[in-house]
Design a protein around this motif. Structure first.
Motif, mmCIF file in Angstrom:
data_model
loop_
_atom_site.group_PDB
_atom_site.id
_atom_site.type_symbol
_atom_site.label_atom_id
_atom_site.label_comp_id
_atom_site.label_asym_id
_atom_site.label_seq_id
_atom_site.Cartn_x
_atom_site.Cartn_y
_atom_site.Cartn_z
ATOM 1 N N GLU A 219 75.298 65.106 42.059
ATOM 2 C CA GLU A 219 73.874 65.192 42.372
ATOM 3 C C GLU A 219 73.542 66.645 42.692
ATOM 4 O OE1 GLU A 219 73.233 62.559 45.606
ATOM 5 O OE2 GLU A 219 73.665 60.737 44.450
ATOM 6 N N GLU A 221 70.598 69.294 43.732
ATOM 7 C CA GLU A 221 69.274 69.270 44.352
ATOM 8 C C GLU A 221 68.833 70.689 44.684
ATOM 9 O OE1 GLU A 221 67.471 66.076 47.276
ATOM 10 O OE2 GLU A 221 68.641 67.559 48.408
ATOM 11 N N THR A 261 67.519 67.100 40.789
ATOM 12 C CA THR A 261 66.252 66.775 41.426
ATOM 13 C C THR A 261 65.785 67.954 42.266
ATOM 14 O OG1 THR A 261 67.383 65.772 43.320
ATOM 15 C CG2 THR A 261 66.744 64.303 41.513
ATOM 16 N N SER A 262 64.536 67.878 42.711
ATOM 17 C CA SER A 262 63.947 68.932 43.528
ATOM 18 C C SER A 262 63.519 68.376 44.878
ATOM 19 C CB SER A 262 62.740 69.541 42.818
ATOM 20 O OG SER A 262 62.024 70.401 43.692
ATOM 21 N N ALA A 263 63.869 69.107 45.946
ATOM 22 C CA ALA A 263 63.380 68.773 47.280
ATOM 23 C C ALA A 263 62.284 69.733 47.711
ATOM 24 C CB ALA A 263 64.529 68.805 48.285
#
Length: 302
Positions: A219, A221, A261-263
């Motif tokens: 994952e 991020e 994914t982006s936070a």
């Protein structure tokens, strides 16, 4: 075999086109490699296919094996091939003597869902049917004892993957390992990955390889600082995460197990920076990062 721990070739091949006449004649006279020994297990990120023709097959011609409408190899009687695919739905089949137009790859092939970690033993149907014949492991390994690896063609199947073999522990150890890459050093002003960024990704994989860790899931991020708008930060963090994901895949991690994914700026590690813009940027630098979480299974090396 120590080389089996990572990137093992699907097929050992020689491409006849472009070789010398002597080499072509030699390959044509003996299109086989070594004899089948024993199948090994693959990890949960792949499914393994062992496709073969019995040595007593009545049809003398070649059976062209297709994966997702692309040629894998041409099996002669007594030949076998081994390749891996990502888990999921694929089309697979073998066509007897469909050269030179190779019409088999444009026809409807057998479609099935391939399960993670499974090995499929498939036999060519000699009666003219194109779908593979599933065979039990016990039966297949008896018949495979009289076969040799088919090596005379280069696989054109883009979705065939190198098989990754592991010698599993009786009580395997699962763990999650967390890494962090600073975006300021990993990416340049144009958004491209720097040498430092490439070295950081390579160091992660090298460390996992040294302990013979099988990668189950990754994952990635992206995170930014709180400066700028929320939408801009969300997009920037996604670009960083996508860049690290590409670098991991380029170094052999299967794309099916890596997500990005982006936070945005929602998970800060450094808060409340003050001063000029440049002073704030320097203070907030720990926030601009790419977190890489790797789920692994620790295995013994062969």
């Amino acid at each position: 075999m120590t080389a089996r721990g990572r990137y093992f070739p699907v097929l050992l091949v020689c491409l006849l086109a472009g070789t010398s006449a002597a080499d072509a004649a030699s390959a044509a006279s003996d299109p086989f490699g070594g004899r089948f020994t024993e199948s090994a297990r693959v990890g949960e990120d792949q499914a393994q296919v062992i496709y073969y023709r019995a040595s007593d097959a009545l049809a003398a011609g070649a059976a062209n094996v297709y994966l997702d409408q692309e040629l894998v190899t041409a099996l002669k009687p007594g030949g076998y091939t081994v390749f891996c695919v990502s888990p999921g739905r694929h089309m697979l089949g073998a066509y007897l003597d469909d050269a030179p137009d190779y019409s088999g790859k444009t026809r409807e092939l057998y479609a099935a869902a391939f399960k993670a970690g499974a090995t499929y033993y498939l036999k060519v149907r000699e009666e003219g049917l194109n779908q593979p014949m599933p065979v039990s492991k016990s039966t297949a390994e008896v018949e495979l004892g009289d076969t040799r690896e088919q090596i005379h063609l280069l696989s054109r199947a883009s979705r065939a993957e190198p098989c990754r073999y592991y010698d599993f522990l009786d009580d395997p150890t699962f763990s999650v390992r967390d890494f962090s890459i600073l975006a300021d050093t990993a990416f340049n002003a144009r958004g491209g990955m720097t040498e430092d960024g490439n070295r950081a990704v390579a160091a992660i994989l090298d460390g996992l390889e040294r302990v013979n860790a099988q990668i189950i899931r990754v994952e990635v991020e992206g995170h930014t600082d709180p400066m700028g708008t929320g939408s801009d930060n969300q997009a920037q963090a996604q670009r960083w995460a996508d860049g690290v994901r590409r670098a991991l895949i380029e170094r052999g991690v299967p794309q099916s197990v890596v997500t990005a994914t982006s936070a945005g700026s929602r998970m800060l590690v450094q808060h409340s920076c003050y001063g000029s813009r440049s002073e704030q940027q320097a203070c907030y630098s720990p926030n601009r990062r790419i977190a890489v979480r790797v789920e692994v299974r620790t295995v013994k090396a062969r």
